[in-house]
Design an enzyme around this catalytic site. Structure first.
Site, mmCIF file in Angstrom:
data_model
loop_
_atom_site.group_PDB
_atom_site.id
_atom_site.type_symbol
_atom_site.label_atom_id
_atom_site.label_comp_id
_atom_site.label_asym_id
_atom_site.label_seq_id
_atom_site.Cartn_x
_atom_site.Cartn_y
_atom_site.Cartn_z
ATOM 1 N N GLU A 56 37.069 22.026 40.881
ATOM 2 C CA GLU A 56 38.395 22.644 40.761
ATOM 3 C C GLU A 56 39.423 21.582 40.380
ATOM 4 O O GLU A 56 39.669 20.649 41.134
ATOM 5 C CB GLU A 56 38.788 23.303 42.081
ATOM 6 C CG GLU A 56 40.206 23.827 42.137
ATOM 7 C CD GLU A 56 40.531 24.781 40.993
ATOM 8 O OE1 GLU A 56 41.470 24.466 40.226
ATOM 9 O OE2 GLU A 56 39.847 25.818 40.866
ATOM 10 N N GLN A 64 48.142 34.648 45.453
ATOM 11 C CA GLN A 64 48.721 35.410 44.353
ATOM 12 C C GLN A 64 49.130 36.845 44.702
ATOM 13 O O GLN A 64 50.083 37.372 44.102
ATOM 14 C CB GLN A 64 47.753 35.419 43.168
ATOM 15 C CG GLN A 64 47.476 34.029 42.623
ATOM 16 C CD GLN A 64 46.521 34.030 41.453
ATOM 17 O OE1 GLN A 64 46.507 34.959 40.642
ATOM 18 N NE2 GLN A 64 45.693 32.993 41.371
ATOM 19 N N CYS A 182 44.143 42.822 39.732
ATOM 20 C CA CYS A 182 45.023 43.758 40.447
ATOM 21 C C CYS A 182 45.645 44.759 39.479
ATOM 22 O O CYS A 182 46.797 44.630 39.071
ATOM 23 C CB CYS A 182 46.107 43.032 41.225
ATOM 24 S SG CYS A 182 46.990 44.146 42.358
ATOM 25 N N ASP A 319 37.035 37.436 39.972
ATOM 26 C CA ASP A 319 37.500 38.043 38.729
ATOM 27 C C ASP A 319 36.607 37.782 37.526
ATOM 28 O O ASP A 319 36.616 38.549 36.570
ATOM 29 C CB ASP A 319 38.911 37.537 38.408
ATOM 30 C CG ASP A 319 39.944 37.995 39.417
ATOM 31 O OD1 ASP A 319 39.652 38.920 40.196
ATOM 32 O OD2 ASP A 319 41.050 37.415 39.434
ATOM 33 N N THR A 328 40.293 42.366 42.490
ATOM 34 C CA THR A 328 41.275 42.139 43.545
ATOM 35 C C THR A 328 40.743 41.119 44.539
ATOM 36 O O THR A 328 39.540 40.863 44.615
ATOM 37 C CB THR A 328 41.594 43.437 44.302
ATOM 38 O OG1 THR A 328 40.432 43.842 45.062
ATOM 39 C CG2 THR A 328 41.981 44.565 43.352
ATOM 40 N N ALA A 330 40.642 41.550 47.681
ATOM 41 C CA ALA A 330 39.830 42.279 48.650
ATOM 42 C C ALA A 330 38.393 42.407 48.163
ATOM 43 O O ALA A 330 37.447 42.387 48.972
ATOM 44 C CB ALA A 330 40.437 43.660 48.902
ATOM 45 N N CYS A 362 43.840 48.023 46.589
ATOM 46 C CA CYS A 362 45.101 47.819 45.872
ATOM 47 C C CYS A 362 46.228 48.408 46.696
ATOM 48 O O CYS A 362 46.444 49.625 46.685
ATOM 49 C CB CYS A 362 45.046 48.480 44.499
ATOM 50 S SG CYS A 362 46.500 48.134 43.485
#
Length: 430
Positions: A56, A64, A182, A319, A328, A330, A362
Site C-alpha cells: 500500500e 470514505q 456505494c 471493490d 460497499t 459492508a 447502503c
C-alpha cells in the site's frame, strides 16, 4: 512449480524472466483500504504465525462512507482520516509502495520500487480507480466554479460550502454507469442538499436535477417507492439515460450524452450553478491488464467462494473483485470472513466451505436525521439485519450511520472483529 495455463486473452504475451524475488511471504495482500486491512486482521486472528505483506503506497487511510455526511454538513471531515501506520495489523509487514504487475503464473508481484515479491497465496484488495479523466474538462475545474464531488476527501467540504451558499439557481447531481462504489451515494448527496435548502426556506428557488446514466433510480426495486417519495418532496427532476461527458467550469456548462427509447443518442448542454459529479469507476490498470482480469477488467472470482477460477491460490474482495454485489464497505466486511476462512482452508487442502451471499448495505440518507437502510444480496434479495421494515426512513438508522458505524469501523472492522457478519450461517460444511 507448476505453471497455470494462460488466459486466452494473454496467450500471445511474452513471459517475464523469473528473476529472484526480493522477499517471499505466505500471503501478499495488495491494498491497504478497508478490504485489505480487514481481511489481514481476520487472517491473523485465526493464525498468528502467517507471514503477510500488505502492499500500500498511501500514508493515510480514509473512512470514505462518511464523506456523504461531510458534504451534507453532518460530519467532520478530519475524523475520516488516520495514518496508515495506525491501522496496519500487528504481525503484518507494510510495504510502502505500489504494485505495478501481477504474475500469477509465477506467483509474483512486481512493485514500483523495483522489488519483486513471491507469495504462496495472493489477496487482491486494491479497490477501484476513480476515472475523473473520462469526463472532459472535469479535472481542471474540480473544487472551483461550483464543481464538486463527495468522492474525494478534499472536495466533500466544498460540497457543503456550495450547498450553504446556494440561495437559488440550478443544482445538478450526476451518476455514471455502474458499477460504482456505494451506488446510493450520488443521490444521497442530492437528498442532504435538498433537505438543507428545504429547512433554509430556499428549496423552491433551486432547480434540482439528478442525471443518471442508467434507467432506474436504485437497483433494488423494493427501495424505489420510498426514495421516490423524497424525490417528489424535493421536487427534483430525474433524467434517466443521461451520462455526463464534459464539464466547462468557467461557463458553468455540463454536457450530457442522452439516449432515447429507440437507442438514439444526442448531446445536451445544461447550465448549472453547482454540480455534484460522480466519476466513472474502473479497476486499477495493472489489474485490468493482468491475467487475473475478467472481460470487464475486474479481478475475476467465483461469486460464492471469492477464489480466482484459474489461479486457486488467488482470492479477491472489495471493490476490485468481479462479484456482482454492491460495492460497499459492508460488503467488504462480510467478504473478509469468506476470504479468510476459504484461503486458510485452501492452504490446508480442505474444501472451501464458506459462501458469500452478495450482501451489501447502503444507508440512504434521505434527510438529515433519517436513513433508509437498504441491505440486500445477490439478485436484490433483502437481507435486513434488524427485524424492522427496511423501507421506512428511521432516526435509529441515522444514529447507526452517523455515530455507530464510524466508531465500529476504526475499532471493530479494521481490527478483524466480525460482529454481524453471519459467519456461522455462511458455513455449509467444515
Amino acid at each position: 512449480m507448476s505453471i497455470a495455463p494462460l488466459d486466452e486473452r494473454h496467450a500471445g504475451e511474452s513471459q517475464p524472466a523469473l528473476d529472484a524475488p526480493t522477499a517471499t511471504y505466505d500471503i501478499v495482500v495488495i491494498g491497504g483500504g478497508l478490504a485489505g486491512i480487514t481481511v489481514t486482521s481476520s487472517l491473523l486472528r485465526r493464525t498468528r504465525n502467517l507471514s503477510i505483506a500488505i502492499v500500500e503506497p498511501n500514508d493515510e487511510h480514509f473512512y470514505q462512507p462518511a464523506w456523504t455526511l461531510v458534504g451534507g454538513g453532518a460530519f467532520d471531515v478530519k475524523k475520516t482520516r488516520r495514518s496508515m501506520a495506525s491501522v496496519i495489523p500487528a504481525g503484518a509487514t507494510w510495504l510502502r509502495t505500489a504494485a505495478t504487475r501481477v504474475e500469477p503464473q509465477a506467483n509474483r508481484v512486481r512493485l514500483a520500487n523495483g522489488e519483486t515479491l513471491a507469495y504462496g497465496q495472493l489477496i487482491v484488495a486494491t479497490g477501484l480507480r476513480l476515472a475523473w479523466e473520462r469526463i472532459a474538462g472535469l479535472e481542471a475545474t474540480l473544487g472551483k466554479n461550483g464543481v464538486t464531488s463527495n468522492y474525494r476527501y478534499d472536495l466533500a467540504p466544498y460540497t457543503w460550502q456550495l450547498v450553504q451558499q446556494m440561495k437559488g439557481g440550478t443544482a445538478l447531481f450526476t451518476q455514471p454507469g455502474m458499477p460504482i462504489k456505494c451506488a446510493g451515494a450520488p443521490q444521497k448527496a442530492m437528498y442532504l442538499a435538498c433537505d438543507h435548502w428545504r429547512r433554509s426556506g430556499v428549496l423552491s428557488k433551486v432547480k434540482v436535477e439528478f442525471d443518471l446514466a442508467g434507467a432506474v433510480l436504485f437497483g433494488v426495486a423494493t427501495f424505489v417507492p420510498p426514495l421516490m417519495e423524497y424525490v417528489k418532496r424535493y421536487d427534483a427532476k430525474l433524467a434517466f439515460s443521461s451520462n455526463l461527458v464534459a464539464v466547462d467550469g468557467p461557463s458553468r456548462t455540463a454536457t450530457f450524452e442522452t439516449k432515447d427509447a429507440n437507442g438514439n443518442t444526442a448531446r445536451v448542454e445544461k447550465r448549472f450553478d453547482m454540480i455534484h459529479v460522480v466519476p466513472p469507476q474502473v479497476a486499477p490498470d495493472f489489474i485490468r491488464e493482468s491475467q487475473l482480469a475478467d472481460e470487464a477488467g475486474w479481478c475475476e472470482v467465483d461469486h460464492a467462494t471469492l477464489q480466482h477460477p484459474r489461479y486457486p491460490n488467488v482470492f479477491s474482495l472489495g471493490d476490485v473483485c468481479s462479484a456482482p454485489n454492491a460495492k460497499t464497505g459492508a460488503a467488504a466486511r462480510k467478504q473478509a470472513v469468506i476470504v479468510a476462512e476459504n484461503l486458510l482452508a485452501a492452504r490446508a487442502g480442505k474444501p472451501l466451505s464458506y459462501r458469500y451471499d452478495g450482501y451489501g448495505s447502503c444507508p440512504l440518507t434521505v434527510e438529515r436525521g433519517k436513513v433508509v437502510l437498504a441491505e440486500f444480496g445477490y439478485g436484490g434479495k433483502l437481507l435486513p439485519t434488524f427485524p424492522l421494515d427496511p423501507t421506512r426512513p428511521r432516526r435509529l438508522m441515522w444514529f447507526l450511520k452517523a455515530t455507530v458505524l464510524p466508531r465500529f469501523y476504526w475499532s471493530g472492522m479494521l481490527k478483524g472483529r466480525e460482529w454481524f457478519t453471519g459467519a456461522c450461517a455462511d458455513r455449509t460444511q467444515r
